[in-house]
Design a protein around this motif. Structure first.
Motif, PDB file in Angstrom:
ATOM      1  N   SER A 114      -1.117   1.073  18.877  1.00 12.26           N
ATOM      2  CA  SER A 114      -0.944   2.522  18.858  1.00 12.26           C
ATOM      3  C   SER A 114      -1.503   3.195  20.110  1.00 12.26           C
TER       4      SER A 114
ATOM      5  N   LEU B 172       0.093  -0.042   5.717  1.00 11.52           N
ATOM      6  CA  LEU B 172       0.360   1.211   5.031  1.00 11.52           C
ATOM      7  C   LEU B 172       1.844   1.308   4.734  1.00 11.52           C
TER       8      LEU B 172
ATOM      9  N   CYS C  91      -2.537   8.698   3.683  1.00 15.16           N
ATOM     10  CA  CYS C  91      -2.550   7.919   4.923  1.00 15.16           C
ATOM     11  C   CYS C  91      -3.917   7.978   5.594  1.00 15.16           C
ATOM     12  N   THR C  92      -4.475   9.167   5.709  1.00 15.39           N
ATOM     13  CA  THR C  92      -5.762   9.300   6.396  1.00 15.39           C
ATOM     14  C   THR C  92      -6.879   8.624   5.600  1.00 15.39           C
TER      15      THR C  92
ATOM     16  N   ILE D 273      -6.558   4.794   6.065  1.00 17.06           N
ATOM     17  CA  ILE D 273      -7.034   4.370   7.381  1.00 17.06           C
ATOM     18  C   ILE D 273      -8.556   4.360   7.409  1.00 17.06           C
TER      19      ILE D 273
ATOM     20  N   VAL E 282      -5.355  -1.397  10.522  1.00 15.11           N
ATOM     21  CA  VAL E 282      -4.262  -0.788   9.756  1.00 15.11           C
ATOM     22  C   VAL E 282      -2.977  -0.855  10.562  1.00 15.11           C
TER      23      VAL E 282
ATOM     24  N   ALA F 151       0.849   0.695  10.261  1.00 13.52           N
ATOM     25  CA  ALA F 151       1.731   1.633   9.563  1.00 13.52           C
ATOM     26  C   ALA F 151       3.168   1.141   9.683  1.00 13.52           C
TER      27      ALA F 151
ATOM     28  N   LEU G  16      -0.346   9.724  12.981  1.00 15.83           N
ATOM     29  CA  LEU G  16      -1.043   8.474  12.673  1.00 15.83           C
ATOM     30  C   LEU G  16      -2.031   8.105  13.778  1.00 15.83           C
TER      31      LEU G  16
ATOM     32  N   CYS H  94      -4.890   5.134  13.389  1.00 15.34           N
ATOM     33  CA  CYS H  94      -4.096   3.974  12.949  1.00 15.34           C
ATOM     34  C   CYS H  94      -3.999   2.983  14.106  1.00 15.34           C
ATOM     35  N   ASP H  95      -4.235   1.702  13.840  1.00 14.42           N
ATOM     36  CA  ASP H  95      -4.352   0.707  14.902  1.00 14.42           C
ATOM     37  C   ASP H  95      -3.006   0.242  15.457  1.00 14.42           C
TER      38      ASP H  95
ATOM     39  N   MET I  22       1.536  -0.048  14.744  1.00 12.25           N
ATOM     40  CA  MET I  22       2.693   0.569  14.093  1.00 12.25           C
ATOM     41  C   MET I  22       3.929  -0.297  14.283  1.00 12.25           C
TER      42      MET I  22
END
Length: 326
Positions: A96, A248, A266-267, A270, A280, A282, A294, A299-300, A302
Motif C-alpha cells: 500500500s 479483509l 475496516c478501521t 486493521i 492486513v 484488503a 484504506l 492497511c498494509d 491490497m
C-alpha cells in the motif's frame, strides 16, 4: 414425518435430536414406475438438504436439469486435472505504501473443452462435495510452486505465491507432506509460499485448526485468514491462531465510500490485526477512494480490480515487471 423425527431420542443419559430432509415425487407427472419415482424423489431430497435440511421439497423438471448438469460437470471434472484443462490465474497483491507487487494469489480456472472458461464458483462446490477437492487442491499447490520457481529463475526474487486451502485439505493427514514436498521439489523456501484459510473453515474446529496451522507455520509457510469478518470467529481463538495475515473481505471494502458502518469495521479490523502483530490485506479494492481510505488507516497490502484482475501467467509476469520498473 418431520415432526415425529424431530422429537428427541433418549440414549443412555443423553437426549439426542435428529431432523429429516424429505423429497417427494408424485405419480404420474414425475414418473410412471417405482424406479423413476424413487430417483426423482432422491433428487428432491438432496435439494431439501441443500436448502438447510429439516424441510420438504417436491421434484420439478428444473431440479432434474440441474442434477443432470451437475453430474455431467462432476464427471468432466474428474478428468480435468489429468487432461490439462485446469490453469492458474494470478492476482497481484501490492504494498500500500509504494505500489510494489509483493505477491500474487493463485486462482484456479477450468478451461472446459466444450463450455470454455469455467470459474471456481461453479466447480469448487462440486469438488468439495466429493473427493475431487483433494486432488484438485494438490494440483493447484504444485502448479503454483512450479510457476513461482519459473519466475524465480527469471529473476523475480521478492514476489511470493498465495494458495487457498479448502477445509478438506486443512484437515487432511497428508497436507503437511504435500506442502513440504512441493517446496522441496521446486527449490522454494517456506516463506515463499502463503496458504490462505477462510475464517469459516478455521472456526469449524478451532482446536484442530490451531494444531494444523502451527505445523504449517513450522515449515516456514505464511498463513492468512481469508474473508475475515464474514464468519463467526471467536476473538479468543483468533489470538491463538498462529497466523501472519488477516484478509479483509471485499464485502466490507465495497461500500466504505458510502457506509460508515463498513468504515468502522475496516478501521477496527486493521487496528485489531496490528495490535496482534498481524498484517492486513484488503481484497476487492476497485476505486481510488477505497485505496486512499484504506491507506489512511494503515492497511498494509491490497488487491483488486483497481490494480489488476487475475491474470494469465504471461500477463501476470508482464504486470509485475512493469510495476518493478516503475
Amino acid at each position: 414425518l418431520l415432526h415425529a423425527l424431530a422429537r428427541s431420542y433418549r440414549v443412555g443419559d443423553n437426549d439426542l435430536h435428529s431432523t429429516a430432509s424429505i423429497g417427494l415425487a408424485v405419480y404420474p407427472n414425475d414418473g410412471e414406475d417405482g424406479e423413476t419415482l424413487m430417483k426423482e424423489a432422491d433428487t428432491a431430497m438432496y435439494h431439501a438438504k441443500s436448502l438447510g435440511r429439516n424441510n420438504v421439497q417436491f421434484f420439478t423438471a428444473e431440479l432434474n436439469d440441474a442434477a443432470v448438469k451437475r453430474l455431467t460437470l462432476e464427471r468432466d471434472l474428474r478428468t480435468a486435472v489429468e487432461s490439462g484443462q485446469l490453469e492458474l490465474h494470478y492476482q497481484p497483491q501490492l504494498d500500500s505504501r509504494d505500489g510494489r507487487v509483493v505477491g500474487v494469489e493463485a486462482l484456479v480456472r477450468w478451461r472446459h473443452p466444450r463450455q470454455g472458461l469455467i470459474l471456481p464458483a461453479v466447480f469448487i462446490p462440486i469438488a468439495e462435495e466429493t473427493d475431487l477437492i483433494l486432488s484438485l487442491g494438490e494440483w493447484v499447490l504444485n502448479e503454483a510452486c512450479r510457476q513461482l520457481r519459473a519466475w524465480r529463475d527469471l529473476g523475480l526474487r521478492d514476489v511470493t505465491m498465495a494458495v487457498n486451502l479448502s477445509a478438506h485439505q486443512l484437515y487432511s493427514p497428508v497436507l503437511l507432506t504435500q506442502v513440504a514436498q512441493a517446496l522441496a521439489v521446486h527449490g522454494l523456501e517456506g516463506a515463499d509460499l502463503g496458504l490462505e484459510i477462510t475464517e469459516s473453515v478455521a472456526m469449524r474446529d478451532p482446536d484442530a485448526s490451531i494444531s494444523r496451522i502451527q505445523a504449517l507455520r513450522e515449515l516456514g509457510v505464511r498463513l492468512s485468514i481469508d474473508d475475515f469478518g464474514t464468519g463467526y470467529s471467536s476473538l479468543s481463538y483468533l489470538k491463538l491462531l498462529p497466523i501472519h495475515i488477516l484478509k479483509l473481505d471485499r464485502s466490507f471494502v465495497r461500500d466504505i465510500e458510502t457506509d460508515l458502518n463498513d468504515v468502522a469495521i475496516c478501521t477496527a479490523t486493521i487496528a485489531l490485526a496490528h495490535n496482534l502483530g498481524l498484517a492486513v490485506v484488503a481484497e476487492g479494492v476497485e476505486t481510488e477512494a477505497q485505496r486512499s481510505l484504506l491507506c489512511s488507516h494503515g492497511c498494509d497490502f491490497m488487491q483488486g480490480y483497481l490494480f489488476s484482475r487475475p491474470l494469465q501467467v504471461d500477463a501476470a509476469l508482464a504486470f509485475i515487471r512493469e510495476r518493478q520498473a516503475a
